[in-house]
Design a protein around this motif. Structure first.
Motif, short mmCIF file in Angstrom:
data_model
loop_
_atom_site.label_atom_id
_atom_site.label_comp_id
_atom_site.label_asym_id
_atom_site.label_seq_id
_atom_site.Cartn_x
_atom_site.Cartn_y
_atom_site.Cartn_z
N ASP A 191 0.82 -1.22 0.00
CA ASP A 191 0.00 0.00 0.00
C ASP A 191 0.84 1.26 0.00
OD1 ASP A 191 -2.16 -1.66 0.01
OD2 ASP A 191 -2.70 -1.33 2.11
N ARG A 192 1.89 1.29 0.81
CA ARG A 192 2.73 2.50 0.88
C ARG A 192 3.51 2.70 -0.41
NH1 ARG A 192 2.74 4.42 6.17
NH2 ARG A 192 1.89 2.92 7.67
N ILE A 193 3.90 1.62 -1.06
CA ILE A 193 4.62 1.75 -2.33
C ILE A 193 3.65 2.21 -3.43
CG2 ILE A 193 6.06 0.57 -4.03
CD1 ILE A 193 7.32 1.04 -1.23
N LEU B 235 9.17 6.62 -11.08
CA LEU B 235 10.22 6.19 -10.16
C LEU B 235 10.68 4.77 -10.51
CD1 LEU B 235 11.71 7.28 -7.63
CD2 LEU B 235 9.96 6.14 -6.25
N PRO B 236 11.97 4.58 -10.79
CA PRO B 236 12.45 3.24 -11.16
C PRO B 236 12.75 2.38 -9.94
CG PRO B 236 14.22 4.84 -11.44
CD PRO B 236 13.03 5.60 -10.92
N LEU B 237 11.76 1.66 -9.48
CA LEU B 237 11.92 0.80 -8.31
C LEU B 237 12.16 -0.64 -8.74
CD1 LEU B 237 9.09 1.95 -5.83
CD2 LEU B 237 11.47 2.76 -5.99
N PHE C 87 2.47 -6.91 -5.60
CA PHE C 87 3.57 -6.17 -6.23
C PHE C 87 3.61 -6.44 -7.73
CE2 PHE C 87 5.12 -5.75 -1.84
CZ PHE C 87 5.40 -4.38 -1.84
N LEU C 88 3.18 -7.61 -8.18
CA LEU C 88 3.03 -7.83 -9.62
C LEU C 88 1.94 -6.91 -10.18
CD1 LEU C 88 3.29 -11.73 -9.78
CD2 LEU C 88 4.94 -10.10 -10.69
N ASP C 89 0.88 -6.69 -9.39
CA ASP C 89 -0.16 -5.74 -9.80
C ASP C 89 0.45 -4.36 -10.01
OD1 ASP C 89 -2.10 -7.68 -9.59
OD2 ASP C 89 -2.82 -7.02 -7.61
N LEU C 90 1.34 -3.97 -9.10
CA LEU C 90 1.98 -2.66 -9.18
C LEU C 90 2.83 -2.57 -10.45
CD1 LEU C 90 1.89 -0.21 -7.24
CD2 LEU C 90 4.09 -0.99 -6.34
N ALA C 91 3.55 -3.65 -10.77
CA ALA C 91 4.36 -3.66 -11.98
C ALA C 91 3.48 -3.59 -13.23
CB ALA C 91 5.23 -4.91 -12.01
N ASP C 92 2.29 -4.18 -13.15
CA ASP C 92 1.36 -4.08 -14.28
C ASP C 92 0.94 -2.64 -14.54
OD1 ASP C 92 1.25 -6.76 -15.01
OD2 ASP C 92 -0.40 -7.22 -13.63
N ARG C 93 0.82 -1.87 -13.46
CA ARG C 93 0.33 -0.49 -13.59
C ARG C 93 1.43 0.52 -13.90
NH1 ARG C 93 -2.80 -2.21 -9.27
NH2 ARG C 93 -1.65 -1.06 -7.68
N TYR C 94 2.65 0.23 -13.48
CA TYR C 94 3.74 1.20 -13.65
C TYR C 94 4.90 0.54 -14.37
CZ TYR C 94 1.19 4.02 -10.23
OH TYR C 94 0.23 4.75 -9.57
N GLU C 95 5.23 1.04 -15.56
CA GLU C 95 6.28 0.44 -16.37
C GLU C 95 7.65 0.56 -15.74
OE1 GLU C 95 6.20 1.95 -20.30
OE2 GLU C 95 4.22 1.12 -20.78
N SER C 96 7.84 1.51 -14.83
CA SER C 96 9.15 1.71 -14.22
C SER C 96 9.40 0.77 -13.04
CB SER C 96 9.30 3.16 -13.76
OG SER C 96 8.35 3.48 -12.76
N VAL C 97 8.40 -0.02 -12.67
CA VAL C 97 8.56 -0.94 -11.55
C VAL C 97 9.08 -2.28 -12.05
CG1 VAL C 97 7.35 -2.26 -9.76
CG2 VAL C 97 6.82 0.16 -10.11
N LEU C 98 10.19 -2.73 -11.45
CA LEU C 98 10.77 -4.03 -11.73
C LEU C 98 10.79 -4.83 -10.44
CD1 LEU C 98 12.63 -1.61 -13.26
CD2 LEU C 98 13.49 -3.63 -14.44
N ASP D 72 10.66 -9.39 -18.90
CA ASP D 72 11.71 -8.42 -19.19
C ASP D 72 11.91 -7.41 -18.06
OD1 ASP D 72 9.30 -7.09 -19.54
OD2 ASP D 72 9.98 -5.95 -21.29
N ARG D 73 11.12 -7.55 -16.97
CA ARG D 73 11.27 -6.64 -15.83
C ARG D 73 11.58 -7.39 -14.53
NH1 ARG D 73 6.59 -2.87 -15.14
NH2 ARG D 73 5.37 -3.90 -16.75
N ILE D 74 12.07 -8.60 -14.67
CA ILE D 74 12.48 -9.38 -13.50
C ILE D 74 13.98 -9.61 -13.58
CG2 ILE D 74 12.21 -11.56 -12.28
CD1 ILE D 74 9.33 -11.67 -13.36
#
Length: 304
Positions: free
Chosen positions: A190-192, A202-204, A217-228, A258-260
């Motif tokens: 939630d905080r992330i 933000l490239p996290l 966190f996979l959901d978060l990566a689905d929503r934000y391309e900069s999240v790996l 490609d983001r793992i």
């Protein structure tokens, strides 16, 4: 609590250890490995980290033997003998007035070891924007943020300018923000999610795949391309008993391949290095996926 075994003589198991990793690379068509989650720290800090794990650390009552409790030069040699041609020096403060000192140590460590991706860190304090700017000017390649150990809210206003600088610079942050292997006051997705809503570029790199909240966190990566995400300790037998991944996420891992990025947590792992690699391969997503995770993706992200 069980007794912690003595560290092994590094020469006793070196040949078999290196041979196992070499065989893994050959089997999967990997010339080299990039490990985005390795720990090199000032000796007195590393000694305290090891003492933390020796006292059961985050897993109360569970033995966590350090597999590679060796001198720094031995650890460096072991990583290189695996074919790891780029790694990090994940440093993190647990109190104020510590991050700048760690960053200076990391500058010198990276200068001595050019195959180390120059690593920096930060803490919510008034001096943070200044020393983060200095780290960026010095050419840092990656930051480390440890929400559980640092016991801080990533949304702390003292970090606003830090996140802004990092977003503008596009330098990745390996962030331990999941609630495993032990929760903290500020861990969890939630905080992330709130942080990304404010800094959407933000490239996290979510450490440990965000265990145990993998799916969130996979959901978060689905929503934000900069999240790996990095694979550190995820999918291993040791963690699988406590925080198993959901087999239903297999297709999502394939789609986000490609983001793992591969991470090991070397040297602080309670099993041989090759097991971290085997844990990635036995997901059954194919050699091409494994090559991307263990080398290609990090090569692209860090411009190697």
């Amino acid at each position: 609590m069980c007794d912690i075994p003595e560290a092994a003589n590094p020469d006793d198991d070196r040949h078999a250890d290196v041979e196992a990793v070499t065989r893994f690379r050959e089997d999967h068509g990997l010339t080299h490995i990039v490990d985005v989650h390795t720990h090199f720290m000032p000796k007195r800090v590393m000694d305290k980290v090891w003492a933390y794990f020796d006292s059961a650390g985050p897993l109360t009552g569970t033995v966590w033997p350090i597999q590679y409790r060796h001198d720094e030069d031995v650890r460096l040699d072991r990583l290189r003998s695996y074919g790891v041609h780029a790694f990090t020096s994940m440093i993190y403060p647990h109190k104020p007035d510590m991050a700048a000192w760690l960053n200076q140590w990391a500058v010198e460590f990276a200068a001595r070891n050019p195959d180390c991706l120059h690593t920096s860190t930060f803490y919510p304090e008034t001096s943070a924007p200044g020393y983060v700017a200095e780290a960026l000017a010095a050419g840092t390649r990656v930051f480390k943020s440890h929400i559980q150990v640092g016991d801080y809210d990533p949304g702390d206003p003292l970090l606003d300018a830090v996140w802004g600088q990092i977003q503008d610079a596009g330098v990745p942050v390996v962030i331990h923000c999941g609630s495993g292997p032990a929760p903290g006051r500020f861990t969890g997705p939630d905080r992330i999610e709130s942080l990304m809503a404010r800094f959407p570029r933000l490239p996290l790199i979510i450490a440990h795949m965000g265990m145990p909240e993998y799916s969130a966190f996979l959901d978060l990566a689905d929503r934000y391309e900069s999240v790996l995400l990095d694979t550190t300790m995820a999918f291993t037998d040791f963690i699988g008993e406590m925080a198993p991944a959901d087999p239903a996420d297999s297709q999502r891992l394939r789609n986000l391949g490609d983001r793992i990025l591969f991470g090991s947590d070397f040297p602080n792992i309670p099993y041989p290095y090759v097991h971290a690699l085997d844990a990635v391969a036995r997901l059954g997503l194919g050699d091409e996926w494994v090559r991307g995770v263990c080398h290609g993706n990090a090569t692209r992200v860090f411009g190697l």
